[in-house]
Scaffold this motif. Sequence first.
Motif, PDB file in Angstrom:
ATOM      1  N   GLU A 117       0.845  -1.189   0.000  1.00 35.78           N
ATOM      2  CA  GLU A 117       0.000   0.000   0.000  1.00 35.78           C
ATOM      3  C   GLU A 117       0.884   1.243   0.000  1.00 35.78           C
ATOM      4  O   GLU A 117       1.856   1.336   0.742  1.00 35.78           O
ATOM      5  CB  GLU A 117      -0.913   0.014   1.228  1.00 35.78           C
ATOM      6  N   ILE A 118       0.536   2.197  -0.856  1.00 37.69           N
ATOM      7  CA  ILE A 118       1.277   3.454  -0.970  1.00 37.69           C
ATOM      8  C   ILE A 118       0.506   4.541  -0.242  1.00 37.69           C
ATOM      9  O   ILE A 118      -0.709   4.657  -0.362  1.00 37.69           O
ATOM     10  CB  ILE A 118       1.483   3.848  -2.451  1.00 37.69           C
ATOM     11  N   MET A 119       1.257   5.345   0.522  1.00 41.88           N
ATOM     12  CA  MET A 119       0.677   6.457   1.276  1.00 41.88           C
ATOM     13  C   MET A 119       1.262   7.761   0.763  1.00 41.88           C
ATOM     14  O   MET A 119       2.410   7.810   0.314  1.00 41.88           O
ATOM     15  CB  MET A 119       1.004   6.317   2.767  1.00 41.88           C
ATOM     16  N   ALA A 120       0.470   8.817   0.855  1.00 43.15           N
ATOM     17  CA  ALA A 120       0.953  10.167   0.575  1.00 43.15           C
ATOM     18  C   ALA A 120       1.086  10.886   1.906  1.00 43.15           C
ATOM     19  O   ALA A 120       0.176  10.848   2.734  1.00 43.15           O
ATOM     20  CB  ALA A 120      -0.020  10.909  -0.331  1.00 43.15           C
ATOM     21  N   VAL A 121       2.222  11.518   2.096  1.00 44.22           N
ATOM     22  CA  VAL A 121       2.452  12.369   3.254  1.00 44.22           C
ATOM     23  C   VAL A 121       2.489  13.787   2.707  1.00 44.22           C
ATOM     24  O   VAL A 121       3.285  14.093   1.816  1.00 44.22           O
ATOM     25  CB  VAL A 121       3.791  12.041   3.954  1.00 44.22           C
ATOM     26  N   VAL A 122       1.615  14.643   3.216  1.00 47.88           N
ATOM     27  CA  VAL A 122       1.550  16.030   2.766  1.00 47.88           C
ATOM     28  C   VAL A 122       1.815  16.926   3.965  1.00 47.88           C
ATOM     29  O   VAL A 122       1.125  16.832   4.980  1.00 47.88           O
ATOM     30  CB  VAL A 122       0.169  16.364   2.152  1.00 47.88           C
ATOM     31  N   ALA A 123       2.826  17.764   3.827  1.00 46.49           N
ATOM     32  CA  ALA A 123       3.159  18.703   4.894  1.00 46.49           C
ATOM     33  C   ALA A 123       3.172  20.112   4.318  1.00 46.49           C
ATOM     34  O   ALA A 123       3.708  20.341   3.228  1.00 46.49           O
ATOM     35  CB  ALA A 123       4.514  18.373   5.502  1.00 46.49           C
ATOM     36  N   PRO A 127       2.676  26.280  17.494  1.00 49.62           N
ATOM     37  CA  PRO A 127       1.621  27.032  16.802  1.00 49.62           C
ATOM     38  C   PRO A 127       2.151  27.826  15.609  1.00 49.62           C
ATOM     39  O   PRO A 127       3.219  28.430  15.679  1.00 49.62           O
ATOM     40  CB  PRO A 127       1.096  27.995  17.873  1.00 49.62           C
ATOM     41  N   GLY A 128       1.421  27.766  14.510  1.00 41.98           N
ATOM     42  CA  GLY A 128       1.717  28.573  13.339  1.00 41.98           C
ATOM     43  C   GLY A 128       2.848  28.075  12.458  1.00 41.98           C
ATOM     44  O   GLY A 128       3.255  28.776  11.542  1.00 41.98           O
ATOM     45  N   THR A 129       3.359  26.860  12.703  1.00 42.38           N
ATOM     46  CA  THR A 129       4.495  26.375  11.909  1.00 42.38           C
ATOM     47  C   THR A 129       4.081  25.515  10.726  1.00 42.38           C
ATOM     48  O   THR A 129       4.896  25.265   9.845  1.00 42.38           O
ATOM     49  CB  THR A 129       5.477  25.577  12.789  1.00 42.38           C
ATOM     50  N   GLY A 130       2.856  25.037  10.691  1.00 44.48           N
ATOM     51  CA  GLY A 130       2.400  24.238   9.560  1.00 44.48           C
ATOM     52  C   GLY A 130       1.501  23.102   9.984  1.00 44.48           C
ATOM     53  O   GLY A 130       1.125  22.984  11.152  1.00 44.48           O
ATOM     54  N   ILE A 131       1.174  22.273   9.005  1.00 40.08           N
ATOM     55  CA  ILE A 131       0.328  21.099   9.254  1.00 40.08           C
ATOM     56  C   ILE A 131       0.873  19.923   8.462  1.00 40.08           C
ATOM     57  O   ILE A 131       1.657  20.103   7.525  1.00 40.08           O
ATOM     58  CB  ILE A 131      -1.154  21.340   8.883  1.00 40.08           C
ATOM     59  N   ILE A 132       0.440  18.735   8.841  1.00 42.47           N
ATOM     60  CA  ILE A 132       0.836  17.525   8.124  1.00 42.47           C
ATOM     61  C   ILE A 132      -0.327  16.541   8.171  1.00 42.47           C
ATOM     62  O   ILE A 132      -1.056  16.488   9.167  1.00 42.47           O
ATOM     63  CB  ILE A 132       2.110  16.904   8.725  1.00 42.47           C
ATOM     64  N   PHE A 133      -0.511  15.794   7.090  1.00 43.17           N
ATOM     65  CA  PHE A 133      -1.526  14.746   7.066  1.00 43.17           C
ATOM     66  C   PHE A 133      -1.114  13.673   6.071  1.00 43.17           C
ATOM     67  O   PHE A 133      -0.224  13.887   5.255  1.00 43.17           O
ATOM     68  CB  PHE A 133      -2.923  15.305   6.742  1.00 43.17           C
ATOM     69  N   THR A 134      -1.744  12.512   6.174  1.00 44.01           N
ATOM     70  CA  THR A 134      -1.471  11.400   5.269  1.00 44.01           C
ATOM     71  C   THR A 134      -2.778  10.875   4.701  1.00 44.01           C
ATOM     72  O   THR A 134      -3.846  11.090   5.283  1.00 44.01           O
ATOM     73  CB  THR A 134      -0.740  10.245   5.989  1.00 44.01           C
ATOM     74  N   PHE A 135      -2.665  10.174   3.595  1.00 42.31           N
ATOM     75  CA  PHE A 135      -3.820   9.461   3.046  1.00 42.31           C
ATOM     76  C   PHE A 135      -3.333   8.359   2.120  1.00 42.31           C
ATOM     77  O   PHE A 135      -2.245   8.453   1.557  1.00 42.31           O
ATOM     78  CB  PHE A 135      -4.797  10.406   2.331  1.00 42.31           C
ATOM     79  N   PRO A 136      -4.129   7.292   1.990  1.00 43.24           N
ATOM     80  CA  PRO A 136      -3.753   6.211   1.075  1.00 43.24           C
ATOM     81  C   PRO A 136      -3.905   6.662  -0.374  1.00 43.24           C
ATOM     82  O   PRO A 136      -4.789   7.449  -0.700  1.00 43.24           O
ATOM     83  CB  PRO A 136      -4.727   5.088   1.412  1.00 43.24           C
ATOM     84  N   VAL A 137      -3.027   6.154  -1.222  1.00 38.76           N
ATOM     85  CA  VAL A 137      -3.026   6.515  -2.643  1.00 38.76           C
ATOM     86  C   VAL A 137      -3.602   5.358  -3.443  1.00 38.76           C
ATOM     87  O   VAL A 137      -3.244   4.203  -3.225  1.00 38.76           O
ATOM     88  CB  VAL A 137      -1.592   6.829  -3.113  1.00 38.76           C
ATOM     89  N   SER A 138      -4.495   5.667  -4.356  1.00 39.47           N
ATOM     90  CA  SER A 138      -5.033   4.651  -5.259  1.00 39.47           C
ATOM     91  C   SER A 138      -4.917   5.162  -6.692  1.00 39.47           C
ATOM     92  O   SER A 138      -4.702   6.348  -6.924  1.00 39.47           O
ATOM     93  CB  SER A 138      -6.494   4.333  -4.915  1.00 39.47           C
ATOM     94  N   ASN A 139      -5.045   4.256  -7.636  1.00 38.03           N
ATOM     95  CA  ASN A 139      -4.977   4.606  -9.064  1.00 38.03           C
ATOM     96  C   ASN A 139      -3.685   5.330  -9.410  1.00 38.03           C
ATOM     97  O   ASN A 139      -3.691   6.336 -10.095  1.00 38.03           O
ATOM     98  CB  ASN A 139      -6.191   5.461  -9.465  1.00 38.03           C
ATOM     99  N   LEU A 140      -2.570   4.821  -8.941  1.00 34.49           N
ATOM    100  CA  LEU A 140      -1.262   5.433  -9.143  1.00 34.49           C
ATOM    101  C   LEU A 140      -0.656   4.990 -10.465  1.00 34.49           C
ATOM    102  O   LEU A 140      -0.584   3.804 -10.762  1.00 34.49           O
ATOM    103  CB  LEU A 140      -0.337   5.036  -7.979  1.00 34.49           C
ATOM    104  N   VAL A 141      -0.223   5.944 -11.266  1.00 31.01           N
ATOM    105  CA  VAL A 141       0.448   5.689 -12.531  1.00 31.01           C
ATOM    106  C   VAL A 141       1.736   6.494 -12.530  1.00 31.01           C
ATOM    107  O   VAL A 141       1.748   7.644 -12.099  1.00 31.01           O
ATOM    108  CB  VAL A 141      -0.430   6.130 -13.731  1.00 31.01           C
ATOM    109  N   GLY A 142       2.827   5.885 -12.982  1.00 29.28           N
ATOM    110  CA  GLY A 142       4.062   6.641 -13.153  1.00 29.28           C
ATOM    111  C   GLY A 142       5.203   6.251 -12.245  1.00 29.28           C
ATOM    112  O   GLY A 142       6.292   6.777 -12.382  1.00 29.28           O
TER     113      GLY A 142
END
Length: 109
Positions: free
Chosen positions: A3-9, A84-99
């Motif tokens: 399973e591939i995850m995306a980490v977005v910060a 406080p005020g430095t940013g955010i981070i979240f993850t989610f599973p990736v589907s339909n990945l090409v490339g």
Amino acid sequence: MSEIMAVVAIVERGKADYVVNRAKKVGAQGATILYGRGTGESEAKKFLNVHIESSKEIIIILTEKEKCKQIFDEIVEAGRLKEPGTGIIFTFPVSNLVGLHHRESFSLN
């Protein structure tokens, strides 16, 4: 299939290169850095009494689920995201990945 995850910060402008280098040390294979501008600056100042810079850098890292937690934790520490005020981070599973099929670091079979 792994399973591939995306980490977005979303971090303060000028911090993404440092944060990505730290993430690479714990297993990230690479990252995409985008530039953005937040829209909630005036509301945040008014309600939280905290200065938040509107210019941001957005980091996107794709990784195997097994590496996700360690990369996430390293980004939180490197970006000081619990402050406080430095940013955010979240993850989610990736589907339909090409490339990414040509990359040996990901096992998508």
